[in-house]
Design an enzyme around this catalytic site. Structure first.
Site, PDB file in Angstrom:
ATOM      1  N   TYR A   1      46.291   0.592  -8.176  1.00 54.85           N
ATOM      2  CA  TYR A   1      45.497   1.059  -7.032  1.00 54.85           C
ATOM      3  C   TYR A   1      45.733   0.226  -5.779  1.00 54.85           C
ATOM      4  O   TYR A   1      45.639   0.731  -4.664  1.00 54.85           O
ATOM      5  CB  TYR A   1      44.005   1.164  -7.403  1.00 54.85           C
TER       6      TYR A   1
ATOM      7  N   ARG B   1      48.640   1.850  -4.246  1.00 56.82           N
ATOM      8  CA  ARG B   1      48.294   3.112  -3.581  1.00 56.82           C
ATOM      9  C   ARG B   1      47.486   2.858  -2.310  1.00 56.82           C
ATOM     10  O   ARG B   1      47.578   3.594  -1.330  1.00 56.82           O
ATOM     11  CB  ARG B   1      47.515   3.999  -4.553  1.00 56.82           C
TER      12      ARG B   1
ATOM     13  N   GLN C   1      41.305  16.716  -2.391  1.00 55.56           N
ATOM     14  CA  GLN C   1      41.319  15.899  -3.608  1.00 55.56           C
ATOM     15  C   GLN C   1      41.992  14.559  -3.306  1.00 55.56           C
ATOM     16  O   GLN C   1      42.030  13.674  -4.144  1.00 55.56           O
ATOM     17  CB  GLN C   1      42.133  16.593  -4.697  1.00 55.56           C
TER      18      GLN C   1
ATOM     19  N   HIS D   1      37.352  13.319  -4.254  1.00 56.91           N
ATOM     20  CA  HIS D   1      37.736  12.297  -5.237  1.00 56.91           C
ATOM     21  C   HIS D   1      37.614  10.875  -4.685  1.00 56.91           C
ATOM     22  O   HIS D   1      38.227   9.949  -5.209  1.00 56.91           O
ATOM     23  CB  HIS D   1      39.167  12.561  -5.745  1.00 56.91           C
TER      24      HIS D   1
ATOM     25  N   CYS E   1      31.244  -1.789  -6.449  1.00 56.65           N
ATOM     26  CA  CYS E   1      30.859  -2.781  -7.461  1.00 56.65           C
ATOM     27  C   CYS E   1      30.625  -2.063  -8.797  1.00 56.65           C
ATOM     28  O   CYS E   1      30.030  -0.988  -8.832  1.00 56.65           O
ATOM     29  CB  CYS E   1      29.580  -3.487  -7.002  1.00 56.65           C
TER      30      CYS E   1
ATOM     31  N   CYS F   1      32.673  -8.041  -6.025  1.00 54.35           N
ATOM     32  CA  CYS F   1      31.633  -7.504  -5.142  1.00 54.35           C
ATOM     33  C   CYS F   1      31.153  -8.612  -4.197  1.00 54.35           C
ATOM     34  O   CYS F   1      30.854  -9.725  -4.651  1.00 54.35           O
ATOM     35  CB  CYS F   1      30.473  -6.983  -5.977  1.00 54.35           C
TER      36      CYS F   1
ATOM     37  N   CYS G   1      27.128  -9.255  -5.260  1.00 55.34           N
ATOM     38  CA  CYS G   1      26.662  -9.856  -6.521  1.00 55.34           C
ATOM     39  C   CYS G   1      27.765 -10.608  -7.270  1.00 55.34           C
ATOM     40  O   CYS G   1      27.481 -11.270  -8.267  1.00 55.34           O
ATOM     41  CB  CYS G   1      26.049  -8.791  -7.423  1.00 55.34           C
TER      42      CYS G   1
ATOM     43  N   GLY H   1      49.205  22.333  -1.072  1.00 55.90           N
ATOM     44  CA  GLY H   1      49.846  21.192  -1.742  1.00 55.90           C
ATOM     45  C   GLY H   1      49.125  20.668  -2.960  1.00 55.90           C
ATOM     46  O   GLY H   1      49.041  19.456  -3.142  1.00 55.90           O
TER      47      GLY H   1
ATOM     48  N   SER I   1      48.795  21.162  -7.317  1.00 57.78           N
ATOM     49  CA  SER I   1      49.354  21.832  -8.492  1.00 57.78           C
ATOM     50  C   SER I   1      48.269  22.644  -9.202  1.00 57.78           C
ATOM     51  O   SER I   1      48.538  23.311 -10.194  1.00 57.78           O
ATOM     52  CB  SER I   1      49.950  20.798  -9.453  1.00 57.78           C
TER      53      SER I   1
HETATM   54  P1  NAD Z   1      49.703  16.990  -7.803  1.00 57.49           P
HETATM   55  O1  NAD Z   1      50.574  15.797  -7.658  1.00 57.49           O
HETATM   56  O2  NAD Z   1      49.314  17.435  -9.158  1.00 57.49           O
HETATM   57  O3  NAD Z   1      50.456  18.231  -7.121  1.00 57.49           O
HETATM   58  C1  NAD Z   1      51.067  18.122  -5.879  1.00 57.49           C
HETATM   59  C2  NAD Z   1      51.518  19.505  -5.458  1.00 57.49           C
HETATM   60  O4  NAD Z   1      51.982  19.414  -4.146  1.00 57.49           O
HETATM   61  C3  NAD Z   1      52.650  20.074  -6.316  1.00 57.49           C
HETATM   62  O5  NAD Z   1      52.310  21.405  -6.673  1.00 57.49           O
HETATM   63  C4  NAD Z   1      53.856  20.058  -5.370  1.00 57.49           C
HETATM   64  O6  NAD Z   1      54.703  21.165  -5.570  1.00 57.49           O
HETATM   65  C5  NAD Z   1      53.188  20.158  -4.024  1.00 57.49           C
HETATM   66  N1  NAD Z   1      53.935  19.567  -2.905  1.00 57.49           N
HETATM   67  C6  NAD Z   1      54.665  18.427  -2.878  1.00 57.49           C
HETATM   68  N2  NAD Z   1      55.130  18.209  -1.642  1.00 57.49           N
HETATM   69  C7  NAD Z   1      54.678  19.221  -0.861  1.00 57.49           C
HETATM   70  C8  NAD Z   1      54.819  19.552   0.513  1.00 57.49           C
HETATM   71  N3  NAD Z   1      55.496  18.790   1.365  1.00 57.49           N
HETATM   72  N4  NAD Z   1      54.219  20.685   0.949  1.00 57.49           N
HETATM   73  C9  NAD Z   1      53.515  21.482   0.117  1.00 57.49           C
HETATM   74  N5  NAD Z   1      53.351  21.217  -1.195  1.00 57.49           N
HETATM   75  C10 NAD Z   1      53.924  20.093  -1.664  1.00 57.49           C
HETATM   76  O7  NAD Z   1      48.465  16.746  -6.888  1.00 57.49           O
HETATM   77  P2  NAD Z   1      46.991  17.337  -6.937  1.00 57.49           P
HETATM   78  O8  NAD Z   1      47.036  18.781  -7.254  1.00 57.49           O
HETATM   79  O9  NAD Z   1      46.372  16.859  -5.690  1.00 57.49           O
HETATM   80  O10 NAD Z   1      46.265  16.614  -8.161  1.00 57.49           O
HETATM   81  C11 NAD Z   1      46.430  15.276  -8.397  1.00 57.49           C
HETATM   82  C12 NAD Z   1      45.204  14.401  -8.387  1.00 57.49           C
HETATM   83  O11 NAD Z   1      45.697  13.132  -7.994  1.00 57.49           O
HETATM   84  C13 NAD Z   1      44.129  14.702  -7.414  1.00 57.49           C
HETATM   85  O12 NAD Z   1      42.959  14.576  -8.108  1.00 57.49           O
HETATM   86  C14 NAD Z   1      44.176  13.606  -6.333  1.00 57.49           C
HETATM   87  O13 NAD Z   1      42.925  12.990  -6.186  1.00 57.49           O
HETATM   88  C15 NAD Z   1      45.098  12.589  -6.858  1.00 57.49           C
HETATM   89  N6  NAD Z   1      46.192  12.171  -5.920  1.00 57.49           N
HETATM   90  C16 NAD Z   1      45.928  11.863  -4.615  1.00 57.49           C
HETATM   91  C17 NAD Z   1      46.954  11.471  -3.760  1.00 57.49           C
HETATM   92  C18 NAD Z   1      46.631  11.166  -2.313  1.00 57.49           C
HETATM   93  O14 NAD Z   1      45.530  10.756  -2.015  1.00 57.49           O
HETATM   94  N7  NAD Z   1      47.582  11.376  -1.396  1.00 57.49           N
HETATM   95  C19 NAD Z   1      48.253  11.350  -4.234  1.00 57.49           C
HETATM   96  C20 NAD Z   1      48.499  11.651  -5.571  1.00 57.49           C
HETATM   97  C21 NAD Z   1      47.457  12.075  -6.400  1.00 57.49           C
END
Ligand code: NAD
Length: 286
Positions: free
Chosen positions: A67, A70, A109, A142, A150, A194, A197, A232, A234
């Site tokens: 994390y 990220r 998300q 999310h 914390c 935290c 605490c 964007g 899945s």
């Molecule tokens: P996912 O990774 O499962 O799917 C990503 C989708 O985006 C795929 O279907 C892919 O084909 C599509 N994609 C990739 N590049 C693209 C573009 N340039 N234009 C359009 N589509 C594009 O992601 P999800 O469905 O968000 O689920 C994953 C989980 O992971 C979520 O719960 C999320 O919270 C988390 N997540 C967040 C981030 C972030 O904050 N950027 C990154 C990765 C995962």
């Protein structure tokens, strides 16, 4: 499904209650890796060993390393053209007044905070007198990887959007994470704590098995939505994946913007294949 952009624009301009459900693909052009799809991170890692509270409790150093990576990615990234177009649209849709009670809400998300940053940037560029009468809405269901929570049940202190590094010891582990090997290298005692605490802190994101944020509000928006844009994602993580189905069942329309086809695409009204940083600005005319 149709790929007729003109027909989509016509539908959009007459739709009263619009929601957009966004996923990792929205931020791909900002340099943030997706989870599934090409180059997705879950090809290297097992999601259950990194994105659950059980995983965190059994190996907090390993989970924090992931994390922290990220978090650094999110801090270094900039909103792309799709984030900006959606932000502009959320302001425009308040002003245009398709109907006095017309609404547009972005339900994301993503945990990178980029949609909110895009909205702040667009708003701050507006002349003061033209600010919209009500606040445009972005719901980060999310959580946010920049926020820290914390783990103590009695404290639960939350630090929102800290700009300074939260744990110096975790720095310099990017190469490990990118190579697909995450070895816990930081002592538990040196992990983020935290500030109130002193208990162990965790990233303030929603892990598998946890309840997403804003659910009652989102359910109400989905119930009344007449058009759902799916950007964007899945569409494999629930409950977000269920929203498009629900909108369609109640007679609304669904438009998907994705790089590639995914399951359930045959049951949508519009499908725009391609990078959303191109298709979204085009579709919203912004
Ligand atoms: P996912 O990774 O499962 O799917 C990503 C989708 O985006 C795929 O279907 C892919 O084909 C599509 N994609 C990739 N590049 C693209 C573009 N340039 N234009 C359009 N589509 C594009 O992601 P999800 O469905 O968000 O689920 C994953 C989980 O992971 C979520 O719960 C999320 O919270 C988390 N997540 C967040 C981030 C972030 O904050 N950027 C990154 C990765 C995962």
């Amino acid at each position: 499904p149709s790929a007729d952009m003109a027909a989509f624009k016509e539908l959009l301009s007459s739709s009263k209650h619009v929601i957009a459900v966004a996923g990792a693909g929205l931020s791909a052009a900002s340099g943030i890796p997706t989870f599934r799809g090409a180059g997705g991170m879950w090809r290297k890692y097992d999601a259950m060993s990194l994105a659950t509270y059980i995983a965190f409790l059994s190996d907090p150093s390993r989970v924090w390393q992931f994390y922290h990576y990220r978090r650094e990615k999110a801090l270094a990234a900039q909103p792309n053209a799709a984030h900006i177009a959606l932000a502009k649209f959320s302001i425009e849709s308040i002003r245009k007044e398709i109907a006095p009670d017309a609404t547009f809400t972005l339900i994301t998300q993503n945990v990178d905070g980029l949609s909110t940053r895009a909205l702040e940037a667009v708003q701050s560029a507006l002349p003061a007198e033209s600010s919209p009468p009500s606040q445009p809405q972005i719901l980060e269901m999310h959580g946010r990887v920049l926020d820290v929570l914390c783990t103590s049940q009695t404290c639960g202190h939350r630090v929102t959007d800290p700009t300074s590094p939260i744990c110096a010891a975790l720095g310099g582990t990017e190469e490990l994470v990118e190579s697909g090997v995450i070895e816990p290298i930081v002592d538990k005692a040196d992990l983020p704590r935290c500030s109130q605490c002193g208990d162990l802190a965790r990233p303030d994101v929603v892990w598998f098995g946890e309840l997403p944020h804003h659910i009652p509000e989102i359910d109400k928006l989905v119930d009344k939505a007449t058009l759902c844009l799916v950007v964007g994602t899945s569409s494999m993580v629930y409950p977000a994946a269920s929203y498009q189905k629900k909108v369609r069942e109640q007679g609304g329309k669904v438009a998907v913007f994705n790089l590639e086809r995914s399951q359930g695409d045959s049951e949508v009204d519009f499908l725009f294949l391609g990078p959303c940083e191109e298709t979204i600005p085009q579709a919203l005319g912004l």
